[in-house]
Design a protein around this motif. Structure first.
Motif, PDB file in Angstrom:
ATOM      1  N   ARG A   1       0.833  -1.207   0.000  1.00  0.00           N
ATOM      2  CA  ARG A   1       0.000   0.000   0.000  1.00  0.00           C
ATOM      3  C   ARG A   1       0.868   1.258   0.000  1.00  0.00           C
ATOM      4  NH1 ARG A   1      -5.109  -1.553   4.067  1.00  0.00           N
ATOM      5  NH2 ARG A   1      -6.336  -2.600   2.422  1.00  0.00           N
ATOM      6  N   LEU A   2       1.954   1.212   0.750  1.00  0.00           N
ATOM      7  CA  LEU A   2       2.872   2.350   0.745  1.00  0.00           C
ATOM      8  C   LEU A   2       3.420   2.578  -0.663  1.00  0.00           C
ATOM      9  CD1 LEU A   2       4.731   1.631   4.095  1.00  0.00           C
ATOM     10  CD2 LEU A   2       3.514   3.754   3.557  1.00  0.00           C
TER      11      LEU A   2
ATOM     12  N   GLN B   1      10.157  10.501   6.344  1.00  0.00           N
ATOM     13  CA  GLN B   1      10.988  10.163   5.189  1.00  0.00           C
ATOM     14  C   GLN B   1      10.122   9.865   3.963  1.00  0.00           C
ATOM     15  OE1 GLN B   1      13.063   6.887   7.027  1.00  0.00           O
ATOM     16  NE2 GLN B   1      14.893   8.100   7.445  1.00  0.00           N
ATOM     17  N   TRP B   2       9.065   9.070   4.184  1.00  0.00           N
ATOM     18  CA  TRP B   2       8.189   8.687   3.068  1.00  0.00           C
ATOM     19  C   TRP B   2       7.477   9.916   2.506  1.00  0.00           C
ATOM     20  CZ3 TRP B   2       8.566   3.796   1.317  1.00  0.00           C
ATOM     21  CH2 TRP B   2       7.659   3.397   0.313  1.00  0.00           C
ATOM     22  N   HIS B   3       7.096  10.812   3.398  1.00  0.00           N
ATOM     23  CA  HIS B   3       6.398  12.019   2.963  1.00  0.00           C
ATOM     24  C   HIS B   3       7.322  12.920   2.144  1.00  0.00           C
ATOM     25  CE1 HIS B   3       3.161  15.210   4.174  1.00  0.00           C
ATOM     26  NE2 HIS B   3       2.918  14.651   3.011  1.00  0.00           N
ATOM     27  N   ILE B   4       8.602  12.918   2.491  1.00  0.00           N
ATOM     28  CA  ILE B   4       9.575  13.670   1.690  1.00  0.00           C
ATOM     29  C   ILE B   4       9.618  13.123   0.261  1.00  0.00           C
ATOM     30  CG2 ILE B   4      12.055  14.083   1.360  1.00  0.00           C
ATOM     31  CD1 ILE B   4      12.245  14.356   4.441  1.00  0.00           C
ATOM     32  N   LEU B   5       9.574  11.802   0.128  1.00  0.00           N
ATOM     33  CA  LEU B   5       9.526  11.199  -1.208  1.00  0.00           C
ATOM     34  C   LEU B   5       8.261  11.628  -1.953  1.00  0.00           C
ATOM     35  CD1 LEU B   5      10.699   7.508  -0.626  1.00  0.00           C
ATOM     36  CD2 LEU B   5      12.019   9.418  -1.557  1.00  0.00           C
TER      37      LEU B   5
ATOM     38  N   ALA C   1      10.347   7.757  -7.465  1.00  0.00           N
ATOM     39  CA  ALA C   1      10.084   7.783  -6.023  1.00  0.00           C
ATOM     40  C   ALA C   1       9.758   6.381  -5.502  1.00  0.00           C
ATOM     41  CB  ALA C   1       8.933   8.744  -5.712  1.00  0.00           C
ATOM     42  N   ARG C   2       9.069   5.600  -6.316  1.00  0.00           N
ATOM     43  CA  ARG C   2       8.745   4.220  -5.909  1.00  0.00           C
ATOM     44  C   ARG C   2      10.018   3.394  -5.722  1.00  0.00           C
ATOM     45  NH1 ARG C   2       6.912  -1.024  -6.717  1.00  0.00           N
ATOM     46  NH2 ARG C   2       4.676  -1.353  -6.377  1.00  0.00           N
TER      47      ARG C   2
ATOM     48  N   LEU D   1      14.026   2.294   0.838  1.00  0.00           N
ATOM     49  CA  LEU D   1      13.739   2.734   2.210  1.00  0.00           C
ATOM     50  C   LEU D   1      13.060   1.625   3.010  1.00  0.00           C
ATOM     51  CD1 LEU D   1      13.876   5.089   4.212  1.00  0.00           C
ATOM     52  CD2 LEU D   1      11.670   5.900   3.307  1.00  0.00           C
ATOM     53  N   LEU D   2      12.143   0.916   2.380  1.00  0.00           N
ATOM     54  CA  LEU D   2      11.497  -0.209   3.061  1.00  0.00           C
ATOM     55  C   LEU D   2      12.503  -1.292   3.435  1.00  0.00           C
ATOM     56  CD1 LEU D   2       8.209  -0.544   0.969  1.00  0.00           C
ATOM     57  CD2 LEU D   2       8.350   0.023   3.403  1.00  0.00           C
ATOM     58  N   ARG D   3      13.436  -1.581   2.497  1.00  0.00           N
ATOM     59  CA  ARG D   3      14.463  -2.591   2.797  1.00  0.00           C
ATOM     60  C   ARG D   3      15.357  -2.128   3.950  1.00  0.00           C
ATOM     61  NH1 ARG D   3      14.462  -3.821  -2.849  1.00  0.00           N
ATOM     62  NH2 ARG D   3      16.238  -2.476  -3.332  1.00  0.00           N
ATOM     63  N   LYS D   4      15.667  -0.834   3.969  1.00  0.00           N
ATOM     64  CA  LYS D   4      16.498  -0.283   5.042  1.00  0.00           C
ATOM     65  C   LYS D   4      15.821  -0.479   6.405  1.00  0.00           C
ATOM     66  CE  LYS D   4      18.565   4.078   6.607  1.00  0.00           C
ATOM     67  NZ  LYS D   4      17.848   4.183   7.888  1.00  0.00           N
TER      68      LYS D   4
END
Length: 199
Positions: free
Chosen positions: A94-95, A163-167, A186-187, A193-196
């Motif tokens: 969903r993200l 962080q996600w909102h910055i993307l 961005a995806r 970022l998710l892996r991090k």
């Protein structure tokens, strides 16, 4: 004393006038920015008397606040969140779906950008009600992201949401610049970022 029928007709006419003002303001503010559009332009597009506008909204600032509220309902909740939830069940997916939705949005000829960002940039005084309202509506978007992050098992949900909102915001501004691939880019960063964060 007026008849009940007369009163209800007057009320209905007043509601129609308010609705026309709201619709005109929404269209104009979305496309041209809240600060750039004057009251006379809104009145002309709505096809109402100036008195109708000021009977329903004490000032242009009140109309801008109403516009931002409607924008959150129509854009954030009924479009973005509804689309994201409908496209995936897994919170991480969903993200990422946010950027799939954005990619389609960026490709549309009527892409108008984020009204909350635009309004915040237009009204630089941090005490101005339009600025404060824009910041609050952006925070509500982050809250949605934070909730998805929590469901995905991310520990520091606030930091992740920021962080996600910055993307998200960066991709919107890149699309404004003319980069129609901004959503896809961005995806890709979102996947990193998710892996991090171990997702």
């Amino acid at each position: 004393m007026p008849h009940t029928g007369d009163s209800s007709q007057a009320g209905a006419a007043e509601d129609r006038g308010r609705d026309r003002v709201q619709r005109a303001a929404y269209d104009l503010f979305s496309r041209e920015g809240a600060r750039a559009v004057g009251v006379d332009t809104i009145i002309a597009q709505a096809g109402v008397a100036k008195m109708t506008l000021y009977r329903n909204f004490r000032s242009k600032d009140d109309l801008i606040i109403d516009f931002l509220r409607r924008r959150e309902e129509l854009w954030t909740r009924q479009w973005l969140i509804a689309e994201v939830i409908g496209r995936a069940e897994d919170p991480a997916q969903r993200l990422l779906a946010i950027f799939d939705v954005f990619s389609e949005w960026f490709a549309r000829p009527d892409f108008e950008g984020c009204a909350f960002l635009t309004t915040m940039i237009e009204f630089t005084d941090r005490d101005h009600p339009a600025y404060r309202a824009s910041v609050a509506h952006l925070a509500n978007i982050r809250e949605f992201i934070r909730a998805l992050a929590a469901e995905a098992g991310i520990e520091d949900t606030d930091a992740f949401a920021r962080q996600w909102h910055i993307l998200m915001k960066g991709s919107i501004m890149a699309a404004h610049e003319g980069d129609t691939e901004a959503g896809h880019r961005a995806r890709e960063l979102g996947e990193l970022l998710l892996r991090k964060h171990g997702v």
